[in-house]
Design a protein around this motif. Structure first.
Motif, PDB file in Angstrom:
ATOM      1  N   SER A 192       0.851  -1.189   0.000  1.00 22.29           N
ATOM      2  CA  SER A 192       0.000   0.000   0.000  1.00 22.29           C
ATOM      3  C   SER A 192       0.887   1.240   0.000  1.00 22.29           C
ATOM      4  CB  SER A 192      -0.933   0.012   1.222  1.00 22.29           C
ATOM      5  OG  SER A 192      -0.241   0.417   2.383  1.00 22.29           O
ATOM      6  N   ALA A 193       0.259   2.393  -0.181  1.00 24.96           N
ATOM      7  CA  ALA A 193       1.016   3.649  -0.206  1.00 24.96           C
ATOM      8  C   ALA A 193       1.576   4.006   1.167  1.00 24.96           C
ATOM      9  CB  ALA A 193       0.125   4.775  -0.718  1.00 24.96           C
ATOM     10  N   ASP A 194       1.025   3.418   2.225  1.00 22.16           N
ATOM     11  CA  ASP A 194       1.473   3.735   3.581  1.00 22.16           C
ATOM     12  C   ASP A 194       2.361   2.667   4.194  1.00 22.16           C
ATOM     13  OD1 ASP A 194       0.177   6.187   3.609  1.00 22.16           O
ATOM     14  OD2 ASP A 194      -1.701   5.308   4.307  1.00 22.16           O
ATOM     15  N   LYS A 195       2.831   1.747   3.373  1.00 12.44           N
ATOM     16  CA  LYS A 195       3.762   0.719   3.854  1.00 12.44           C
ATOM     17  C   LYS A 195       4.922   0.619   2.874  1.00 12.44           C
ATOM     18  CE  LYS A 195       0.380  -2.065   6.301  1.00 12.44           C
ATOM     19  NZ  LYS A 195      -0.194  -3.397   6.465  1.00 12.44           N
ATOM     20  N   THR A 202       3.185   7.397   8.965  1.00 11.44           N
ATOM     21  CA  THR A 202       2.274   8.044   9.900  1.00 11.44           C
ATOM     22  C   THR A 202       2.187   9.510   9.495  1.00 11.44           C
ATOM     23  OG1 THR A 202       4.102   8.413  11.445  1.00 11.44           O
ATOM     24  CG2 THR A 202       2.737   6.466  11.805  1.00 11.44           C
ATOM     25  N   THR A 203       1.004  10.083   9.643  1.00 14.16           N
ATOM     26  CA  THR A 203       0.789  11.473   9.259  1.00 14.16           C
ATOM     27  C   THR A 203       0.329  12.248  10.480  1.00 14.16           C
ATOM     28  OG1 THR A 203       0.170  10.741   7.051  1.00 14.16           O
ATOM     29  CG2 THR A 203      -0.419  12.996   7.654  1.00 14.16           C
ATOM     30  N   SER A 204       0.982  13.371  10.735  1.00 15.80           N
ATOM     31  CA  SER A 204       0.613  14.208  11.877  1.00 15.80           C
ATOM     32  C   SER A 204      -0.649  15.003  11.557  1.00 15.80           C
ATOM     33  CB  SER A 204       1.752  15.170  12.223  1.00 15.80           C
ATOM     34  OG  SER A 204       1.857  16.168  11.224  1.00 15.80           O
ATOM     35  N   ARG A 205      -1.196  15.631  12.574  1.00 21.94           N
ATOM     36  CA  ARG A 205      -2.393  16.453  12.366  1.00 21.94           C
ATOM     37  C   ARG A 205      -2.100  17.646  11.459  1.00 21.94           C
ATOM     38  NH1 ARG A 205      -4.406  17.593  18.209  1.00 21.94           N
ATOM     39  NH2 ARG A 205      -2.431  16.712  18.805  1.00 21.94           N
ATOM     40  N   GLY A 239      -0.296  17.397   8.838  1.00 18.85           N
ATOM     41  CA  GLY A 239      -0.136  16.880   7.491  1.00 18.85           C
ATOM     42  C   GLY A 239       1.255  16.368   7.137  1.00 18.85           C
ATOM     43  N   ALA A 240       2.191  16.488   8.067  1.00 21.60           N
ATOM     44  CA  ALA A 240       3.547  15.989   7.799  1.00 21.60           C
ATOM     45  C   ALA A 240       3.565  14.468   7.955  1.00 21.60           C
ATOM     46  CB  ALA A 240       4.539  16.624   8.758  1.00 21.60           C
ATOM     47  N   SER A 241       4.233  13.798   7.024  1.00 22.29           N
ATOM     48  CA  SER A 241       4.292  12.344   7.120  1.00 22.29           C
ATOM     49  C   SER A 241       5.700  11.897   7.492  1.00 22.29           C
ATOM     50  CB  SER A 241       3.848  11.686   5.816  1.00 22.29           C
ATOM     51  OG  SER A 241       4.753  11.965   4.792  1.00 22.29           O
ATOM     52  N   THR A 242       5.755  10.783   8.205  1.00 25.12           N
ATOM     53  CA  THR A 242       7.010  10.204   8.675  1.00 25.12           C
ATOM     54  C   THR A 242       6.941   8.703   8.470  1.00 25.12           C
ATOM     55  OG1 THR A 242       7.119  11.880  10.414  1.00 25.12           O
ATOM     56  CG2 THR A 242       8.515   9.950  10.684  1.00 25.12           C
ATOM     57  N   TRP A 243       8.058   8.114   8.059  1.00 22.47           N
ATOM     58  CA  TRP A 243       8.151   6.669   7.945  1.00 22.47           C
ATOM     59  C   TRP A 243       8.659   6.118   9.269  1.00 22.47           C
ATOM     60  CZ3 TRP A 243       5.948   4.027   4.227  1.00 22.47           C
ATOM     61  CH2 TRP A 243       5.696   4.627   3.005  1.00 22.47           C
ATOM     62  N   THR A 244       7.904   5.188   9.858  1.00 20.82           N
ATOM     63  CA  THR A 244       8.246   4.607  11.153  1.00 20.82           C
ATOM     64  C   THR A 244       8.622   3.150  10.984  1.00 20.82           C
ATOM     65  OG1 THR A 244       6.638   6.099  12.186  1.00 20.82           O
ATOM     66  CG2 THR A 244       7.379   4.197  13.490  1.00 20.82           C
ATOM     67  N   PRO A 245       9.827   2.753  11.447  1.00 19.89           N
ATOM     68  CA  PRO A 245      10.225   1.351  11.341  1.00 19.89           C
ATOM     69  C   PRO A 245       9.378   0.470  12.255  1.00 19.89           C
ATOM     70  CG  PRO A 245      11.858   2.567  12.583  1.00 19.89           C
ATOM     71  CD  PRO A 245      10.853   3.569  12.089  1.00 19.89           C
ATOM     72  N   GLN A 246       9.116  -0.714  11.792  1.00 22.98           N
ATOM     73  CA  GLN A 246       8.321  -1.670  12.559  1.00 22.98           C
ATOM     74  C   GLN A 246       9.249  -2.676  13.256  1.00 22.98           C
ATOM     75  OE1 GLN A 246       4.837  -1.098  12.705  1.00 22.98           O
ATOM     76  NE2 GLN A 246       5.854   0.711  11.883  1.00 22.98           N
ATOM     77  N   PRO A 247       8.943  -2.983  14.513  1.00 26.84           N
ATOM     78  CA  PRO A 247       9.759  -3.988  15.195  1.00 26.84           C
ATOM     79  C   PRO A 247       9.634  -5.337  14.495  1.00 26.84           C
ATOM     80  CG  PRO A 247       8.265  -2.884  16.724  1.00 26.84           C
ATOM     81  CD  PRO A 247       7.893  -2.452  15.342  1.00 26.84           C
ATOM     82  N   ARG A 248      10.680  -6.093  14.570  1.00 24.94           N
ATOM     83  CA  ARG A 248      10.624  -7.445  14.003  1.00 24.94           C
ATOM     84  C   ARG A 248       9.816  -8.319  14.926  1.00 24.94           C
ATOM     85  NH1 ARG A 248      16.629  -8.516  11.869  1.00 24.94           N
ATOM     86  NH2 ARG A 248      16.588  -6.956  10.254  1.00 24.94           N
ATOM     87  N   THR A 249       9.101  -9.244  14.329  1.00 25.92           N
ATOM     88  CA  THR A 249       8.275 -10.140  15.151  1.00 25.92           C
ATOM     89  C   THR A 249       8.893 -11.509  15.229  1.00 25.92           C
ATOM     90  OG1 THR A 249       6.945 -10.635  13.198  1.00 25.92           O
ATOM     91  CG2 THR A 249       6.140  -8.961  14.722  1.00 25.92           C
TER      92      THR A 249
END
Length: 136
Positions: A89-92, A121-124, A126-136
């Protein structure tokens, strides 16, 4: 697709690895986002492998503790190639890294593969940031 270099080729073979990745998985992110993700992915991999910089991502490395020795020495670690692409997706996104290193026991291995997954993630405001996901 270009042929991968033989194991142990050294930095000479890194360009072929990069070209192979790019040919196999065409770019699908804006250049600025790809650059941001690549920088974060490289830093995460370095932190994971060498221990350097883990404190920058407490949510990713929270289960490792301070007493865990890194598996690789920073001087004997390098990223051979890296790409950042959408992940469904556009957000992953996923940063796909190919790397080489000598572990604490002195064993050198190249063409190792690590993937880091990110969500946008997008702030209120409108700024977007890419957040790393923990490994599972």
């Amino acid at each position: 697709m270009s042929a991968l270099p033989p194991h142990g080729e050294g930095t000479v073979g890194d360009r072929a690895v990069q070209q192979s990745l790019e040919a196999a998985w065409p770019a699908d992110l804006p250049a600025a986002e790809e650059k941001e993700l690549l920088a974060a992915g490289r830093a995460l991999l370095r932190a994971d492998a060498t221990g350097i910089g883990r404190a920058q991502w407490p949510a990713v490395f929270s289960g490792l503790g301070e007493g865990v020795a890194p598996a690789f020495a920073a001087a004997r670690f390098r990223v051979q190639a890296a790409i950042a692409r959408r992940d469904g997706s556009a957000d992953k996104a996923v940063v796909h890294l190919v790397w080489a290193g000598t572990d604490r026991g002195g064993t050198f291995t190249d063409l190792r593969i690590t993937d880091w997954h990110f969500t946008r993630t997008t702030s209120r405001k409108g700024a977007s940031t890419w957040t790393p996901q923990p490994r599972t």
